[in-house]
Design an enzyme around this catalytic site. Structure first.
Site, PDB file in Angstrom:
ATOM      1  N   ARG A 179     -63.966  76.816  68.657  1.00 21.44           N
ATOM      2  CA  ARG A 179     -63.315  75.517  68.885  1.00 21.44           C
ATOM      3  C   ARG A 179     -62.471  75.546  70.161  1.00 21.44           C
ATOM      4  O   ARG A 179     -61.363  75.014  70.217  1.00 21.44           O
ATOM      5  CB  ARG A 179     -62.421  75.124  67.707  1.00 21.44           C
ATOM      6  N   SER A 258     -61.551  68.585  60.849  1.00 23.05           N
ATOM      7  CA  SER A 258     -60.640  69.677  60.479  1.00 23.05           C
ATOM      8  C   SER A 258     -59.366  69.568  61.314  1.00 23.05           C
ATOM      9  O   SER A 258     -59.444  69.469  62.533  1.00 23.05           O
ATOM     10  CB  SER A 258     -61.275  71.031  60.774  1.00 23.05           C
ATOM     11  N   GLU A 354     -56.229  71.966  65.380  1.00 26.02           N
ATOM     12  CA  GLU A 354     -57.466  71.918  66.167  1.00 26.02           C
ATOM     13  C   GLU A 354     -57.469  70.753  67.156  1.00 26.02           C
ATOM     14  O   GLU A 354     -57.836  70.942  68.312  1.00 26.02           O
ATOM     15  CB  GLU A 354     -58.670  71.827  65.216  1.00 26.02           C
TER      16      GLU A 354
HETATM   17  N1  EPU Z   1     -62.084  75.373  50.635  1.00 26.47           N
HETATM   18  C1  EPU Z   1     -61.241  75.260  49.568  1.00 26.47           C
HETATM   19  N2  EPU Z   1     -60.479  74.130  49.450  1.00 26.47           N
HETATM   20  C2  EPU Z   1     -60.574  73.133  50.350  1.00 26.47           C
HETATM   21  C3  EPU Z   1     -61.418  73.244  51.438  1.00 26.47           C
HETATM   22  C4  EPU Z   1     -62.177  74.397  51.577  1.00 26.47           C
HETATM   23  O1  EPU Z   1     -61.133  76.156  48.744  1.00 26.47           O
HETATM   24  O2  EPU Z   1     -59.867  72.134  50.161  1.00 26.47           O
HETATM   25  C5  EPU Z   1     -62.924  76.555  50.767  1.00 26.47           C
HETATM   26  C6  EPU Z   1     -64.372  76.176  50.457  1.00 26.47           C
HETATM   27  O3  EPU Z   1     -64.648  76.294  49.101  1.00 26.47           O
HETATM   28  C7  EPU Z   1     -65.169  77.153  51.275  1.00 26.47           C
HETATM   29  C8  EPU Z   1     -64.257  77.465  52.432  1.00 26.47           C
HETATM   30  O4  EPU Z   1     -62.972  76.999  52.111  1.00 26.47           O
HETATM   31  O5  EPU Z   1     -65.396  78.339  50.551  1.00 26.47           O
HETATM   32  C9  EPU Z   1     -64.764  76.882  53.732  1.00 26.47           C
HETATM   33  O6  EPU Z   1     -64.943  75.479  53.592  1.00 26.47           O
HETATM   34  P1  EPU Z   1     -66.116  74.708  54.348  1.00 26.47           P
HETATM   35  O7  EPU Z   1     -67.404  75.406  54.167  1.00 26.47           O
HETATM   36  O8  EPU Z   1     -66.004  73.268  53.952  1.00 26.47           O
HETATM   37  O9  EPU Z   1     -65.791  74.855  55.864  1.00 26.47           O
HETATM   38  P2  EPU Z   1     -64.413  74.826  56.638  1.00 26.47           P
HETATM   39  O10 EPU Z   1     -64.090  76.223  57.040  1.00 26.47           O
HETATM   40  O11 EPU Z   1     -63.414  74.081  55.861  1.00 26.47           O
HETATM   41  C10 EPU Z   1     -65.577  74.582  58.975  1.00 26.47           C
HETATM   42  C11 EPU Z   1     -65.348  73.749  60.217  1.00 26.47           C
HETATM   43  C12 EPU Z   1     -65.929  72.354  60.013  1.00 26.47           C
HETATM   44  C13 EPU Z   1     -67.409  72.487  59.736  1.00 26.47           C
HETATM   45  C14 EPU Z   1     -67.614  73.364  58.487  1.00 26.47           C
HETATM   46  C15 EPU Z   1     -69.071  73.649  58.234  1.00 26.47           C
HETATM   47  C16 EPU Z   1     -63.331  74.584  61.273  1.00 26.47           C
HETATM   48  C17 EPU Z   1     -61.889  74.362  61.556  1.00 26.47           C
HETATM   49  N3  EPU Z   1     -63.934  73.675  60.505  1.00 26.47           N
HETATM   50  O12 EPU Z   1     -64.827  73.979  57.931  1.00 26.47           O
HETATM   51  O13 EPU Z   1     -65.744  71.644  61.232  1.00 26.47           O
HETATM   52  O14 EPU Z   1     -68.024  71.230  59.539  1.00 26.47           O
HETATM   53  O15 EPU Z   1     -66.955  74.635  58.683  1.00 26.47           O
HETATM   54  O16 EPU Z   1     -69.545  74.549  59.191  1.00 26.47           O
HETATM   55  O17 EPU Z   1     -63.908  75.558  61.755  1.00 26.47           O
HETATM   56  C18 EPU Z   1     -64.300  70.184  62.437  1.00 26.47           C
HETATM   57  O18 EPU Z   1     -64.187  71.084  63.260  1.00 26.47           O
HETATM   58  O19 EPU Z   1     -63.714  69.086  62.560  1.00 26.47           O
HETATM   59  C19 EPU Z   1     -65.111  70.422  61.244  1.00 26.47           C
HETATM   60  C20 EPU Z   1     -65.215  69.521  60.263  1.00 26.47           C
END
Ligand code: EPU
Length: 358
Positions: A179, A258, A354
């Site tokens: 990012r 995010s 971010e």
């Molecule tokens: N999780 C929780 N509670 C929550 C949210 C997440 O326990 O409220 C846990 C989920 O269960 C999962 C883990 O956290 O095991 C990761 O969650 P998720 O797969 O939804 O991905 P993320 O790390 O929250 C990142 C990117 C997103 C992208 C997704 C999919 C960043 C900051 N965010 O989110 O990007 O769509 O992976 O690849 O890296 C963005 O940058 O705006 C964005 C949406």
């Protein structure tokens, strides 16, 4: 005096499209109120050079605005706002190893993803439904479901906001990180933030196409459907469905995706945290460090669904802050700080926002 010659110079093609005291509320996906003293719509590289030659805009500080999906306005920007509206998309080259596609920075990212798939040039399907414009995609090296922009990047054109010269930057020159890119880093850090305006981006879609299916939620879809060899179109549908299920549509609920980056800690720090919180979601990285799920950390602190004023934490994904209706940027930042404090208090980890905060 206005001679006919002068009049001719002011045809719509050569005049800058400028608005005074323009509301930015509709131009940022959070729907936050802010006013641009001067907003200029940039539709070509020539427009950028007109801005630089303009007595009012030339020397003024400038804020480059794409789709406004990664920005938080806490006040009116003290700068001329350049809204990038460079259009156009085309196949630049069809090589044995790749399709090279070029798009104007003002094109909508998701439309480009759909268009390339419809043309039979797969490769962008994992990046479906990411809000924002093509020009903003390299700025924060957008990424989702196992693919980052840098994995599909060929080069971009940007205009230097001081000299007016167009430069072409390859991936190395863009300094992509998680990012992050040279366009996000300030000048004192060797970066180009506020110093250049991206006008065109070229993507390299490798042939033969190879699906990226390593992300847990895509693996889950394969197991559920029994389809272990999905087409690019199917992956596109899956990604859209996964995103719709847990991310709010900015057209309905103001947000900037995010709000925090996933923090990266040392293996030792991670062991420490696992000792106290065995459930913590973490991903080991090739260099030995560990990425933690910021959404999980925020969720564990009990923030999901909570609000401060009119800013809230999304019910289905704690990493996303939302505008519950009429929120100010200050309310969003107050909520963000409260979250940072509680995550720091419990885990000793500092979450880094971010989006760009103005
Ligand atoms: N999780 C929780 N509670 C929550 C949210 C997440 O326990 O409220 C846990 C989920 O269960 C999962 C883990 O956290 O095991 C990761 O969650 P998720 O797969 O939804 O991905 P993320 O790390 O929250 C990142 C990117 C997103 C992208 C997704 C999919 C960043 C900051 N965010 O989110 O990007 O769509 O992976 O690849 O890296 C963005 O940058 O705006 C964005 C949406």
């Amino acid at each position: 005096m206005n001679t006919p010659g002068h009049e001719l110079l002011r045809t719509p093609e050569t005049a800058l499209l400028r608005e005074r005291d323009a509301s930015l509320r509709e131009l940022n996906s959070f729907g936050l109120p802010a006013l641009a003293r001067l907003l200029v719509r940039v539709r070509s590289e020539a427009d950028v050079r007109r801005v630089l030659a303009d007595p009012e805009c030339g020397a003024a500080p400038k804020l480059v605005l794409g789709g406004g999906s990664n920005i938080v306005f806490t006040r009116d920007p003290q700068a001329v706002v350049l809204r990038v509206e460079v259009r156009g998309r085309r196949l630049l080259a069809e090589r044995p190893d790749a399709w090279i596609v070029e798009a104007g920075a003002g094109e909508t990212w998701h439309d480009l993803v759909q268009w390339t798939l419809a043309q039979g040039w797969p490769g962008l399907e994992n990046l479906a439904l990411i809000p924002g414009t093509v020009g903003a995609a390299p700025v924060q090296n957008i990424g989702a479901y196992g693919v980052e922009l840098k994995d599909r990047f060929e080069s971009l054109d940007a205009v230097d906001l001081v000299t007016g010269r167009t430069v072409t930057l390859d991936a190395r020159a863009c300094g992509f990180g998680y990012r992050d890119s040279v366009f996000k880093r300030p000048a004192h850090d060797g970066g180009l933030a506020g110093k250049s305006l991206i006008t065109r981006v070229r993507l390299r879609l490798a042939r033969p196409w190879q699906p990226a299916l390593g992300y847990l939620e895509l693996e889950r879809r394969m197991a559920e459907t029994g389809n272990t060899a999905p087409t690019a179109g199917t992956i596109f549908e899956w990604v859209c469905a996964i995103r719709r299920a847990k991310l709010p549509d900015p057209a309905q609920v103001g947000n900037a995706g995010s709000f925090f980056k996933n923090p990266i800690v040392s293996a030792e720090q991670c062991r420490d945290i696992i000792g106290r919180d065995p459930e913590i979601v973490h991903y080991p990285l090739p260099d030995g460090s560990v990425k933690l799920a910021a959404g999980w950390l925020i969720d564990a602190c009990g923030w999901k669904g909570k609000s401060i004023g009119r800013a809230g934490v999304y019910e289905r994904q704690a990493l996303v802050l939302v505008n519950r209706g009429g929120a100010s940027g200050a309310e969003v930042v107050t909520l963000a700080r409260a979250i940072q404090e509680s995550v720091y208090g419990r885990f000793g980890i500092r979450l880094e926002p971010e989006p760009v905060i103005i």
